[in-house]
Each structure stands twice: as structure tokens, then as C-alpha cells.
Design an enzyme around this catalytic site. Structure first.
Site, PDB file in Angstrom:
ATOM      1  N   PRO A 276       0.818  -1.216   0.000  1.00 37.25           N
ATOM      2  CA  PRO A 276       0.000   0.000   0.000  1.00 37.25           C
ATOM      3  C   PRO A 276       0.852   1.267   0.000  1.00 37.25           C
ATOM      4  CG  PRO A 276      -0.134  -1.138   2.118  1.00 37.25           C
ATOM      5  CD  PRO A 276       0.612  -2.035   1.199  1.00 37.25           C
TER       6      PRO A 276
ATOM      7  N   GLU B 174       2.151  -7.551   8.778  1.00 38.35           N
ATOM      8  CA  GLU B 174       2.407  -6.099   8.671  1.00 38.35           C
ATOM      9  C   GLU B 174       3.427  -5.785   7.572  1.00 38.35           C
ATOM     10  OE1 GLU B 174      -0.395  -5.800  11.100  1.00 38.35           O
ATOM     11  OE2 GLU B 174       0.611  -3.940  10.459  1.00 38.35           O
TER      12      GLU B 174
ATOM     13  N   ARG C 256      -1.611  -9.172 -20.639  1.00 35.93           N
ATOM     14  CA  ARG C 256      -2.429  -8.870 -21.809  1.00 35.93           C
ATOM     15  C   ARG C 256      -1.698  -7.927 -22.778  1.00 35.93           C
ATOM     16  NH1 ARG C 256      -5.321  -4.351 -21.953  1.00 35.93           N
ATOM     17  NH2 ARG C 256      -7.093  -5.272 -23.057  1.00 35.93           N
TER      18      ARG C 256
ATOM     19  N   ASP D 209      -8.521   0.534 -25.219  1.00 40.65           N
ATOM     20  CA  ASP D 209      -8.600   0.315 -23.766  1.00 40.65           C
ATOM     21  C   ASP D 209      -8.738   1.646 -23.039  1.00 40.65           C
ATOM     22  OD1 ASP D 209      -8.252  -2.379 -23.860  1.00 40.65           O
ATOM     23  OD2 ASP D 209      -6.131  -2.365 -23.326  1.00 40.65           O
TER      24      ASP D 209
HETATM   25  N1  LIG Z   1      -3.305  -2.191  -0.616  1.00 45.01           N
HETATM   26  C1  LIG Z   1      -2.401  -3.269  -0.446  1.00 45.01           C
HETATM   27  C2  LIG Z   1      -2.361  -3.962   0.794  1.00 45.01           C
HETATM   28  O1  LIG Z   1      -3.198  -3.531   1.803  1.00 45.01           O
HETATM   29  C3  LIG Z   1      -1.501  -5.033   0.988  1.00 45.01           C
HETATM   30  C4  LIG Z   1      -0.653  -5.429  -0.053  1.00 45.01           C
HETATM   31  C5  LIG Z   1      -0.670  -4.775  -1.291  1.00 45.01           C
HETATM   32  C6  LIG Z   1      -1.539  -3.694  -1.485  1.00 45.01           C
HETATM   33  N2  LIG Z   1      -1.539  -2.991  -2.763  1.00 45.01           N
HETATM   34  O2  LIG Z   1      -0.810  -3.449  -3.698  1.00 45.01           O
HETATM   35  O3  LIG Z   1      -2.268  -1.999  -2.950  1.00 45.01           O
END
Ligand SMILES: Nc1c(O)cccc1[N+](=O)[O-]
Length: 250
Positions: free
Chosen positions: A92, A119, A161, A176
Site C-alpha cells: 500500500p 504487517e 495482456r 482500452d
Molecule cells: N493495498 C495493499 C495492501 O493492503 C496489501 C498489499 C498490497 C496492497 N496494494 O498493492 O495496494
């Protein structure tokens, strides 16, 4: 292209055996290897995590299993990936995954995915492999998942793709959403197929006109309308051609 995925949930990647990616593998356009991280643990509980330094909630994935796993994958080598793989870390806290980034990743012959759980992975793992590999830390969106495996599926499909020969019709890329060119940064408009009427719903007349210029203009207008409604943040980035007034006199 070769893809390696190291994960504690190998079965999560089973969808890579079906549909577009599955077909690409069957046709030899994609060589996918999924590895169970726990194969590189040496205790009877197959431990891959431990408590975080500095305290705090949750657990952190340990360096040792990852180091042994990634060293094994790298030692396997790949003829097209003479310089080794690109390390793709779904997180994230990564850079946003976009069609542009998918296109960039599709140019690399070997991708090595390290989806985390808990985590996250001890930072030293990324630091260690960044010494010899390009590292892409990538986010598929601003929401919380239980792990990175779903992101691997998303990234893999978007990249696969774009590989030569994977999509039956090479033209499919052109229209696309987010594809380069006049439609770049525009969302796709609505699509229709037979029957011409369904439960009182008809088809936009222009689509039955056979006038390709008018149809193309209608589709672009609908893409602009949908982009304005759903993604106003993209509008200022749209290619000027999308607003080309002279086309409207066609
Ligand atoms: N959002 C998220 C996550 O919460 C855990 C691993 C990977 C991601 N992501 O790639 O967005």
C-alpha cells in the site's frame, strides 16, 4: 516472459492457470513459477514471521526465509533475463499501479513478485535485493488488503495482456481505457450487442448507422462524459485530440 511469485499462500495464485494468463502459459508466452515461502523455513512450525522491533501490533515477515527463497529463485536463472528479474513488491506504500506502469513492466523479460502478509516484510529484504535488482514497490489502490497476492493477480493480468500474441486482436489495446493515444486517460464508454431491443431498452441509433466517423465521435463523447462523471481528475490529462472540435463537424 517469466514470472516468479514467492508467497505463503501458493493456492491464492491458482487463477493464474485460467483465462488469458492460463492461455498465455499454455502457449508458452508466459512461464509462471509459484513458490511456497515456507519451503525455506527450518523449524517444525515453518515460522515466517516474528514480533516487530519497536513494538506495535501484528507480526513482521522474517528476513531469513525470504533471503533463502529469493537466492534460490535467482540462482535458477532465465535465459531471457540475463540481468536477473525485476523485483515487484505489492504494498500500500508503493507507487500507484497504472496502465503506463503495466506497459513498463511488460518490457521486462522476468518479474519476481514478493507479496507480503501480516504487517509486511522486514525492510532489509528489499534493501538487500535492491543492491542488484531493479525494485518496483507498487500499490493497486488506497485500501487495506490482508496481503499482496490479490495485487499480484491484478498486476499479472494487466501486464500479460500487453505481451505480444496474448490478446487475439492486437487492436484491442488501442481502445482500452488508459491506452496511449487519443483515448489516453479516458474511461471506456458504454458497449452494446444483439438483440437490438431488450426489455424495452434500445441501442443508440448512431451505432446502427454504419457511419464510422459519427460512431467514433459518439464513442469519444461518451468516454469524455463518463470520465467527467467518474474521474474528473483525469480530464485535464486527456490527449488534446479527445477534444478536437473539427472532428465534430464530420
Ligand atoms: N493495498 C495493499 C495492501 O493492503 C496489501 C498489499 C498490497 C496492497 N496494494 O498493492 O495496494
Amino acid at each position: 516472459m517469466r514470472l516468479d511469485v514467492v508467497t505463503i499462500f501458493p493456492e491464492y495464485l491458482d487463477p493464474l492457470n485460467v483465462s488469458l494468463v492460463g492461455k498465455a502459459r499454455a502457449h508458452g508466452r508466459l512461464d509462471v513459477h509459484v513458490h511456497d515461502l515456507r519451503a525455506w523455513t527450518h523449524d517444525r512450525h515453518n515460522t515466517v514471521d516474528d514480533t516487530p522491533y519497536g513494538g506495535g501490533p501484528g507480526m513482521v515477515m522474517k528476513t531469513e526465509p525470504w533471503g533463502e527463497a529469493l537466492d534460490t529463485v535467482l540462482a535458477d536463472g532465465y535465459e531471457d533475463g540475463a540481468h536477473g528479474p525485476v523485483l515487484v513488491v505489492p504494498t500500500p506504500s508503493g507507487r500507484p499501479f497504472t496502465q503506463e506502469l503495466a506497459a513498463e513492466l511488460s518490457t521486462h523479460p522476468w518479474l519476481l513478485f514478493t507479496p507480503a502478509r501480516y504487517e509486511g516484510i522486514d525492510r532489509r529484504v528489499t534493501e538487500e535485493y535492491a543492491r542488484r535488482l531493479p525494485v518496483y514497490e507498487v500499490s493497486i489502490g488506497d485500501y487495506v488488503l490482508a496481503g499482496g497476492e490479490a495485487a499480484v493477480l491484478v498486476i499479472t493480468e494487466a501486464v500479460a495482456r500487453l505481451l505480444p500474441g496474448v490478446l487475439g486482436n492486437a487492436e484491442s489495446h488501442r481502445d482500452d481505457s488508459f491506452a496511449p493515444g487519443a483515448m489516453a486517460n479516458l474511461l471506456e464508454g458504454p458497449v452494446y450487442t444483439k438483440p437490438p431491443r431488450w426489455r424495452g431498452h434500445g441501442i443508440p441509433e448512431v451505432l446502427l448507422s454504419g457511419h464510422h466517423g459519427k460512431i467514433a465521435r459518439w464513442r469519444r463523447d461518451e468516454a469524455l462524459r463518463r470520465t467527467t462523471a467518474h474521474r474528473p481528475d483525469l480530464i485535464e490529462r486527456c490527449a488534446p485530440a479527445a477534444f478536437d472540435k473539427k472532428d465534430r463537424e464530420m
